[in-house]
Design a protein around this motif. Structure first.
Motif, PDB file in Angstrom:
ATOM      1  N   ASN A  58       2.684   0.904  -7.369  1.00  0.00           N
ATOM      2  CA  ASN A  58       3.715   1.410  -8.269  1.00  0.00           C
ATOM      3  C   ASN A  58       3.362   2.794  -8.804  1.00  0.00           C
ATOM      4  O   ASN A  58       2.298   3.342  -8.511  1.00  0.00           O
TER       5      ASN A  58
ATOM      6  N   HIS B 187       6.176   5.465  -1.597  1.00  0.00           N
ATOM      7  CA  HIS B 187       5.484   6.553  -2.297  1.00  0.00           C
ATOM      8  C   HIS B 187       4.613   7.344  -1.332  1.00  0.00           C
ATOM      9  O   HIS B 187       4.286   6.903  -0.224  1.00  0.00           O
TER      10      HIS B 187
ATOM     11  N   SER C 138       1.186  -4.861  -4.930  1.00  0.00           N
ATOM     12  CA  SER C 138       1.713  -4.557  -6.265  1.00  0.00           C
ATOM     13  C   SER C 138       1.006  -3.377  -6.910  1.00  0.00           C
ATOM     14  O   SER C 138       1.442  -2.880  -7.939  1.00  0.00           O
TER      15      SER C 138
ATOM     16  N   HIS D  47      10.882  -3.545 -11.340  1.00  0.00           N
ATOM     17  CA  HIS D  47      10.181  -2.278 -11.584  1.00  0.00           C
ATOM     18  C   HIS D  47       9.175  -2.380 -12.736  1.00  0.00           C
ATOM     19  O   HIS D  47       8.460  -1.411 -12.996  1.00  0.00           O
TER      20      HIS D  47
ATOM     21  N   HIS E 289      -5.026   3.279 -10.322  1.00  0.00           N
ATOM     22  CA  HIS E 289      -4.894   1.914  -9.830  1.00  0.00           C
ATOM     23  C   HIS E 289      -6.236   1.333  -9.398  1.00  0.00           C
ATOM     24  O   HIS E 289      -6.539   0.169  -9.690  1.00  0.00           O
TER      25      HIS E 289
ATOM     26  N   GLY F 158      10.119  -0.053  -2.476  1.00  0.00           N
ATOM     27  CA  GLY F 158       9.925   1.322  -2.899  1.00  0.00           C
ATOM     28  C   GLY F 158       8.948   2.016  -1.966  1.00  0.00           C
ATOM     29  O   GLY F 158       8.150   1.363  -1.288  1.00  0.00           O
TER      30      GLY F 158
ATOM     31  N   ARG G 286       9.207  -4.825  -4.491  1.00  0.00           N
ATOM     32  CA  ARG G 286       9.363  -5.252  -5.877  1.00  0.00           C
ATOM     33  C   ARG G 286      10.115  -6.588  -5.871  1.00  0.00           C
ATOM     34  O   ARG G 286      11.217  -6.670  -5.338  1.00  0.00           O
TER      35      ARG G 286
ATOM     36  N   SER H  80       6.789   8.776  -6.263  1.00  0.00           N
ATOM     37  CA  SER H  80       7.435   7.512  -5.918  1.00  0.00           C
ATOM     38  C   SER H  80       8.948   7.653  -5.997  1.00  0.00           C
ATOM     39  O   SER H  80       9.470   8.335  -6.883  1.00  0.00           O
TER      40      SER H  80
END
Length: 411
Positions: A44, A275, A41, A378, A199, A273, A351, A309
């Protein structure tokens, strides 16, 4: 038996919930597959998206799907190999997108989102690191005059909650022109949104605060939940059973199997997703996130690094990633002329998405000793702290009445 609260899930929502429970004087253990390693997680875009108060399950989304699937290089992907997962989900999404349900969903999400930024302010203040939250808004940029005209019309007619937008100031337009090597065909500046400083920085702060207040991190994976008296017993893979005073499921896509084992219906899909991540390089230090709407791409500058992303892939958590998507992402970066060092580190993650694009937050009707919070699609980073406050209130008996986020909405 085990005293205190067991939180299953080591993502941003799990840690925020653990801290909120500690705030209320509860003893907390946090269970995660790899408790000492940042979970998926944390992949993002880092954007605190308080402007996104309209659920993606909407009439406008349904109208756009055929064109997006026929487009040569769109970000939406429905892999044929995973049709058994996304076809039932898509039918439920269509039902949830009917005007009446969309309006109800928007009202519910707007109410939840209203507390998102205040909850973030409280979180970083409690961590003693207010600079982890950067409240500088974001830009939305369009490639062509036609797409700019259409995009601006959508922005003007849309509901943006507590956020607002305005035309670019001259110095902002000049900064974007320097970055892109040309003036954008169109752009607006949103205010009221924000992003995190990084992050790694956030994860370390949350983890350090949790441990410093006596929290326990337990590495392991829950494979089954079962009612036991007024409690819930969690069976761990290769480990002991745990029966805490209260159990909170905040395990992202893994929540589906755990909750369905108790008899709940959880029509959730892994909306993946992709990135690319690289060092900050020559990217301006004080530039807020850039959303290139025509490319379905967001680029965020963090304190020391940079992330691009994209993509919405309805899939299964165990399906292999599609390497072509990372290469398509690189092509988009090159086409825009961005100072983004390639090839970049690759990441793919899931997600946890429910068909009405609303989260699941509530108390289990099948096991009163179990609370749950997952399915934030999201918006997991955005809504993590405010959801944690709701769950912590429920843990101490301060239910807020019937909620639109209860799993009972799925029958």
């Amino acid at each position: 038996m085990m005293d205190g609260v067991l939180v299953i899930g080591g993502g941003v929502l799990g840690f925020c919930t653990a801290l909120a429970l500690q705030d209320r004087g509860l003893t907390v253990t946090l269970l995660d597959d790899v408790a000492a390693v940042k979970p998926a997680s944390w992949g993002n875009a880092g954007h605190i998206a308080v402007e996104q108060v309209e659920p993606l399950a909407s009439p406008a989304t349904l109208r756009a799907v055929p064109g997006r699937l026929l487009a040569k290089d769109d970000a939406l992907s429905l892999p044929l190999r995973d049709i058994r997962h996304w076809l039932p989900f898509g039918l439920r999404l269509a039902l949830a997108s009917r005007p009446g349900r969309f309006q109800a969903g928007r009202a519910a999400l707007t109410g939840l989102m209203a507390g998102a930024m205040p909850a973030w302010d409280g979180l970083v203040a409690g961590l003693g690191q207010p600079d982890l939250l950067i409240r500088d808004g974001h830009y939305v940029i369009w490639d062509t005059p036609d797409s700019a005209a259409r995009g601006l019309a959508r922005v003007k007619s849309g509901d943006h909650g507590s956020a607002r937008f305005r035309p670019l100031a001259p110095e902002e337009g000049a900064a974007l022109s320097r970055l892109l090597g040309r003036a954008p065909a169109g752009a607006v500046r949103f205010l009221g949104s924000g992003h995190i400083a990084g992050h790694d920085l956030l994860f370390d702060a949350l983890r350090g605060r949790f441990l410093g207040r006596g929290g326990v991190l337990l590495a392991g994976r829950a494979v089954n939940l079962a009612p036991l008296g007024g409690r819930v017993r969690a069976t761990l893979a290769g480990g002991p059973d745990l029966t805490p005073d209260l159990l909170v499921v905040a395990a992202g896509v893994a929540s589906k199997g755990l909750m369905e084992g108790l008899g709940h219906r959880v029509p959730m899909i892994a909306e993946r997703g992709y990135h690319l991540h690289t060092h900050a390089g020559d990217w301006p230090a004080h530039l807020p996130p850039l959303v290139f709407e025509d490319r379905s791409l967001i680029v965020t500058r963090f304190r020391d690094d940079l992330r691009a992303s994209s993509f919405v892939e309805f899939s299964h958590p165990d399906s292999p990633p599609d390497p072509a998507k990372w290469e398509r992402l690189r092509r988009r970066i090159r086409a825009l002329g961005l100072p983004f060092a390639l090839p970049g580190a690759e990441w793919v993650g899931c997600r946890p998405t429910l068909p009405d694009y609303l989260p699941a937050i509530g108390r289990s009707a099948r096991a009163p000793g179990l609370l749950y919070a997952f399915g934030h699609q999201h918006l997991g980073l955005t809504l993590g702290p405010v959801t944690a406050q709701i769950v912590a209130d429920m843990a101490v008996g301060q239910e807020r009445g019937p909620a639109p986020f209860d799993l009972s909405r799925f029958g």
